[in-house]
Design an enzyme around this catalytic site. Structure first.
Site, PDB file in Angstrom:
ATOM      1  CG  HIS A  66      97.451  50.872 -15.441  1.00 43.54           C
ATOM      2  ND1 HIS A  66      97.624  51.448 -14.197  1.00 43.54           N
ATOM      3  CD2 HIS A  66      97.423  49.534 -15.231  1.00 43.54           C
ATOM      4  CE1 HIS A  66      97.701  50.492 -13.278  1.00 43.54           C
ATOM      5  NE2 HIS A  66      97.577  49.313 -13.884  1.00 43.54           N
ATOM      6  CG  HIS A 126      95.782  45.509 -17.096  1.00 42.02           C
ATOM      7  ND1 HIS A 126      97.017  44.965 -16.833  1.00 42.02           N
ATOM      8  CD2 HIS A 126      95.465  46.264 -16.019  1.00 42.02           C
ATOM      9  CE1 HIS A 126      97.424  45.374 -15.627  1.00 42.02           C
ATOM     10  NE2 HIS A 126      96.498  46.167 -15.116  1.00 42.02           N
TER      11      HIS A 126
HETATM   12  P1  5GP Z   1      98.064  47.001 -11.853  1.00 34.00           P
HETATM   13  O1  5GP Z   1      98.257  45.798 -10.965  1.00 34.00           O
HETATM   14  O2  5GP Z   1      98.467  48.279 -11.173  1.00 34.00           O
HETATM   15  O3  5GP Z   1      96.695  47.061 -12.455  1.00 34.00           O
HETATM   16  O4  5GP Z   1      99.016  46.759 -13.090  1.00 34.00           O
HETATM   17  C1  5GP Z   1     100.318  47.258 -13.175  1.00 34.00           C
HETATM   18  C2  5GP Z   1     100.958  46.580 -14.362  1.00 34.00           C
HETATM   19  O5  5GP Z   1     102.152  47.272 -14.660  1.00 34.00           O
HETATM   20  C3  5GP Z   1     101.334  45.120 -14.090  1.00 34.00           C
HETATM   21  O6  5GP Z   1     100.676  44.255 -15.013  1.00 34.00           O
HETATM   22  C4  5GP Z   1     102.842  45.094 -14.258  1.00 34.00           C
HETATM   23  O7  5GP Z   1     103.322  43.923 -14.880  1.00 34.00           O
HETATM   24  C5  5GP Z   1     103.099  46.331 -15.107  1.00 34.00           C
HETATM   25  N1  5GP Z   1     104.420  46.922 -14.864  1.00 34.00           N
HETATM   26  C6  5GP Z   1     104.965  47.175 -13.643  1.00 34.00           C
HETATM   27  N2  5GP Z   1     106.186  47.734 -13.799  1.00 34.00           N
HETATM   28  C7  5GP Z   1     106.399  47.844 -15.144  1.00 34.00           C
HETATM   29  C8  5GP Z   1     107.486  48.361 -15.915  1.00 34.00           C
HETATM   30  O8  5GP Z   1     108.504  48.844 -15.403  1.00 34.00           O
HETATM   31  N3  5GP Z   1     107.362  48.307 -17.260  1.00 34.00           N
HETATM   32  C9  5GP Z   1     106.246  47.779 -17.877  1.00 34.00           C
HETATM   33  N4  5GP Z   1     106.240  47.767 -19.219  1.00 34.00           N
HETATM   34  N5  5GP Z   1     105.201  47.296 -17.168  1.00 34.00           N
HETATM   35  C10 5GP Z   1     105.268  47.325 -15.817  1.00 34.00           C
END
Ligand code: 5GP
Length: 138
Positions: free
Chosen positions: A99, A101
């Site tokens: 993903h 951001h």
């Molecule tokens: P990472 O830290 O893996 O780069 O980012 C994961 C992102 O997924 C985080 O910013 C977190 O807020 C988002 N996230 C985690 N669980 C959910 C969810 O159930 N729904 C949505 N819309 N975002 C989520």
């Protein structure tokens, strides 16, 4: 390790605020935004992160990231955008489905960039050589 969450979001099994979808990409608001409008752009085809994604997926995803980033900037009136991908736990990755951001940024929003570290010339030369070597083998 959280690998299934975004599959469930794509499938509609977990609700989300979807903003964009095409054959390859899916985009939705982050549940815990850094700034309002923080959006995640993901490929429908699963990979753990960027390094194990296939080239076709990356090539097809990039235009969707650009489309979403332009829309986030316009909709939020942001002054700038950060497009970030966390690869691996050490880099802050929590959800193991590739993903990006898309984070709207505002002058004086209080967020700080990380600081650079000084590196001596010898170390930089050695690392550059190792990286070049690794690229030529790939
Ligand atoms: P990472 O830290 O893996 O780069 O980012 C994961 C992102 O997924 C985080 O910013 C977190 O807020 C988002 N996230 C985690 N669980 C959910 C969810 O159930 N729904 C949505 N819309 N975002 C989520």
């Amino acid at each position: 390790m959280n690998t299934d969450l975004f599959k469930k979001i794509i499938a509609g099994e977990i609700p989300c605020e979807k903003v964009y979808e095409d054959d390859v990409a899916f985009a939705f608001l982050d549940i815990n935004p850094v700034n309002p409008g923080h959006t995640l752009v993901i490929p429908k085809k699963w990979s753990s992160g960027f390094l194990d994604a296939d080239k076709d997926t990356i090539c097809e995803l990039i235009p969707a990231i650009q489309k979403v980033a332009k829309a986030v900037k316009e909709a939020t009136g942001a002054d700038g955008i950060n497009i970030i991908q966390n690869e691996g736990e050490a880099a802050g990755q929590k959800v193991f489905h590739l993903h990006f951001h898309v984070i709207p940024r505002f002058v004086d929003d209080g967020l700080e960039h990380w600081y650079g570290k000084a590196v001596d010339d010898e170390t930089a030369k050695t690392l550059a050589e190792k990286i070049r070597h690794s690229i030529t083998r790939s």
